[in-house]
Enzyme design. Sequence first.
Site, mmCIF file in Angstrom:
data_model
loop_
_atom_site.group_PDB
_atom_site.id
_atom_site.type_symbol
_atom_site.label_atom_id
_atom_site.label_comp_id
_atom_site.label_asym_id
_atom_site.label_seq_id
_atom_site.Cartn_x
_atom_site.Cartn_y
_atom_site.Cartn_z
ATOM 1 N N SER A 55 9.464 -6.206 8.871
ATOM 2 C CA SER A 55 7.869 -6.313 8.839
ATOM 3 C C SER A 55 7.144 -6.705 7.565
ATOM 4 O O SER A 55 7.953 -6.359 6.417
ATOM 5 C CB SER A 55 7.157 -5.299 9.735
ATOM 6 N N SER A 90 4.455 -5.031 6.396
ATOM 7 C CA SER A 90 3.498 -4.071 5.958
ATOM 8 C C SER A 90 3.589 -3.465 4.671
ATOM 9 O O SER A 90 2.861 -2.802 3.984
ATOM 10 C CB SER A 90 3.977 -2.848 6.852
ATOM 11 N N LYS A 112 7.394 3.051 3.809
ATOM 12 C CA LYS A 112 6.166 2.874 3.151
ATOM 13 C C LYS A 112 6.046 3.461 1.910
ATOM 14 O O LYS A 112 6.931 4.229 1.316
ATOM 15 C CB LYS A 112 5.182 4.046 4.167
ATOM 16 N N SER A 166 -0.599 -2.633 8.185
ATOM 17 C CA SER A 166 0.439 -1.551 7.963
ATOM 18 C C SER A 166 0.029 -0.386 9.082
ATOM 19 O O SER A 166 -1.203 0.039 9.083
ATOM 20 C CB SER A 166 0.544 -1.064 6.817
#
Length: 250
Positions: free
Chosen positions: A37, A39, A100, A195
């Site tokens: 993804s 994010s 992250k 996100s």
Amino acid sequence: MSKKTGGWLESIKTVVYAGLIAVGIRTVAFEPFNIPSGSMIPTLQVGDYLFVSKYAYGYSKHSIPFSPDLFEGRILGSLPERGDVAVFKFPRDNTTDYIKRIIGLPGDRIQMRSGRLYVNNQEVPRESLGLYTVEGDGPRMTVRLFRETLPASPGSHPVQHRILEASDEGPYDNTPEFVVPPGNVFAMGDNRDNSLDSRDMDRGVGFVPVENLVGRAEMIFFSVDGSAAWWEVWDWPFAIRWSRLFQFVR
């Protein structure tokens, strides 16, 4: 025992040994991880493949494939630093891998005010770098690109990295102040308005237990832009993002 039977046994042993070595390396050293993804754009792109160091934060049950419930806590554990890009198990199911950037450490106070990040009530500096076109993660769109400078972790130095902001009034651009509990960290994506991360305590990541950390992202070893199907062998070379190969993650 016939030579044929002995040959089969040797082959089986070789496969078993190779499997054990691979599991051992993946458990204690490095594990490959791919980015599904957007994010973490612009730092990481959809289609990036990277190595994650398993030893960076020590070892928990999540360091082992399938997270068997063999022990609690971490062995040889250490906290990440602010600015580390880390892989962890999603706290709501302890199964799904998320990646992250670590923004807050235990005891830190984290808040977003009108799109600006505050750590321990101090505004985190950001410098405009112009515009950035996001591709390969839904509709093509142009957003603002910034260089952000996170405060230093104890015994370390400030960390600069790039972030994207579509606006400063998105759903997660104004938040309450979060106080990171002991044994947890606070994580956010670099693509700030796209996100699902620690800023959402109800549906998102929330606080991340240190035990859920899998490892630190170290280097991109392969990257594809998705323009070639698996059977379009002739287009494979054009789908590879050659400039991203062997880049360190910062």
